[in-house]
Design a protein around this motif. Structure first.
Motif, short mmCIF file in Angstrom:
data_model
loop_
_atom_site.label_atom_id
_atom_site.label_comp_id
_atom_site.label_asym_id
_atom_site.label_seq_id
_atom_site.Cartn_x
_atom_site.Cartn_y
_atom_site.Cartn_z
N VAL A 137 0.91 -1.08 -0.02
CA VAL A 137 0.10 0.00 0.14
C VAL A 137 1.07 1.34 0.01
N ASP A 138 2.03 1.11 0.77
CA ASP A 138 3.07 2.25 0.65
C ASP A 138 3.46 2.63 -0.67
N VAL A 139 3.67 1.70 -1.69
CA VAL A 139 4.31 2.01 -2.88
C VAL A 139 3.18 2.68 -3.74
N ALA A 140 1.91 1.96 -3.50
CA ALA A 140 0.66 2.71 -3.98
C ALA A 140 0.49 4.05 -3.81
N ARG A 141 0.70 4.44 -2.47
CA ARG A 141 0.57 5.75 -2.18
C ARG A 141 1.76 6.74 -2.71
N TRP A 142 2.75 6.34 -2.84
CA TRP A 142 3.73 7.13 -3.26
C TRP A 142 3.62 7.46 -4.78
N PHE A 143 2.99 6.49 -5.57
CA PHE A 143 2.60 6.79 -7.03
C PHE A 143 1.38 7.15 -7.28
N ARG A 144 0.55 7.31 -6.39
CA ARG A 144 -0.64 7.94 -6.25
C ARG A 144 -1.77 6.82 -7.01
N VAL A 145 -1.68 5.70 -6.82
CA VAL A 145 -2.12 4.70 -7.75
C VAL A 145 -3.23 3.84 -6.93
N PRO A 146 -4.18 3.43 -7.13
CA PRO A 146 -5.19 2.73 -6.23
C PRO A 146 -4.54 1.49 -5.94
N PRO A 147 -4.53 0.83 -4.73
CA PRO A 147 -4.18 -0.25 -4.49
C PRO A 147 -4.45 -1.59 -5.37
N HIS A 148 -5.75 -1.27 -5.83
CA HIS A 148 -6.16 -2.76 -6.59
C HIS A 148 -5.29 -2.66 -8.05
N LYS A 149 -4.48 -1.48 -8.28
CA LYS A 149 -3.94 -1.45 -9.56
C LYS A 149 -2.66 -2.33 -9.65
N ILE A 150 -2.20 -2.32 -8.06
CA ILE A 150 -0.97 -3.20 -7.99
C ILE A 150 -1.29 -4.69 -7.32
N GLN A 151 -2.34 -4.99 -7.55
CA GLN A 151 -3.01 -6.30 -6.92
C GLN A 151 -3.23 -6.52 -5.79
N SER A 152 -3.26 -5.28 -4.92
CA SER A 152 -3.75 -5.65 -3.47
C SER A 152 -5.25 -5.39 -3.38
N MET A 153 -5.77 -6.57 -3.16
CA MET A 153 -7.39 -6.56 -3.36
C MET A 153 -8.04 -6.68 -1.94
N ASP A 154 -7.02 -6.44 -0.63
CA ASP A 154 -7.96 -6.52 0.62
C ASP A 154 -9.03 -5.96 0.78
N ALA A 206 -11.07 -4.77 -1.53
CA ALA A 206 -11.74 -4.37 -2.83
C ALA A 206 -13.22 -5.03 -2.83
N THR A 207 -14.17 -4.29 -3.43
CA THR A 207 -15.13 -5.08 -3.59
C THR A 207 -15.64 -4.00 -5.24
N PHE A 208 -16.62 -5.09 -5.73
CA PHE A 208 -16.79 -4.56 -7.26
C PHE A 208 -17.27 -3.08 -7.24
N SER A 209 -17.94 -2.52 -6.29
CA SER A 209 -18.50 -0.77 -6.42
C SER A 209 -17.36 -0.12 -6.29
N ASN A 210 -16.35 -0.53 -5.09
CA ASN A 210 -15.46 0.55 -4.93
C ASN A 210 -14.16 0.40 -6.00
#
Length: 198
Positions: free
Chosen positions: A163-180, A182-186
């Motif tokens: 999640v820290d890597v995602a935060r630095w690159f301003r990428v949603p966590p699900h874009k780097i396969q962190s699906m903890d 995650a739901t379809f709607s969010n």
């Protein structure tokens, strides 16, 4: 950037100065000045009121740190935790062990002790040997030194590093396969937000 003012004190220009030639410092009286080095090796002290200084996050209130250096520190913690986890799990998830010689234990030479430790490591070190039963001669005792596996919390740390890597690159966590979380709607709304904001 050095601030240029006219005779009435109105700002009429900013002259950029590369940060690599500027050293902010405090004088003996506590005033902030910027020592600016020239190409010829000379230097000039510019008072704070004549310098526009856009600071990054800072520890001392004077010198800013680059975002890259902050990211490096943040990721370095994750890398160190990852290396520790690899070493920990490489030893079968077992903390460091001490074999203590108590009363009634036979006298042992340094070579004998080394042979016993090597034999113990061959039988019990590594993930494939985790959980095997150990046998020690009378008078010897095993003691653990370190953190029990239940307290190690490696999984949580690894999730945080992702999640820290995602935060630095301003990428949603699900874009780097962190699906903890995650739901379809969010995920759908985060995908739209990512396209809109990035």
């Amino acid at each position: 950037a050095e601030i240029e003012r006219n005779r009435t004190g109105e700002v009429i220009g900013l002259h950029p100065i590369h940060p690599s030639v500027v050293d902010p410092k405090r004088t003996d009286s506590g005033a902030l000045v910027y020592n600016v080095r020239s190409d010829d090796g000379s230097s000039t002290d510019v008072p704070a009121e004549s310098m526009y200084h856009l600071r990054g996050p800072t520890r001392d209130g004077i010198v800013g740190r680059s975002v890259i250096s902050l990211a490096r520190d943040s990721w370095g913690y994750g890398i160190a935790a990852d290396q520790f986890a690899n070493a920990f799990l490489g030893n079968g998830g077992t903390p460091s062990l001490v074999i203590q010689q108590g009363e009634g234990a036979p006298e042992m030479s340094a070579e004998g002790a080394q042979n016993m430790l090597s034999s113990f490591d061959r039988r019990h070190k590594g993930t494939k040997n985790a959980g095997k039963t150990a046998y020690l001669e009378s008078g010897f005792e095993i003691k653990t030194v370190g953190v029990p596996q239940k307290d190690a919390q490696f999984i949580e740390q690894r999730k945080h590093a992702v999640v820290d890597v995602a935060r630095w690159f301003r990428v949603p966590p699900h874009k780097i396969q962190s699906m903890d979380n995650a739901t379809f709607s969010n995920i759908e709304s985060q995908a739209i937000e990512f396209v809109t904001d990035a």
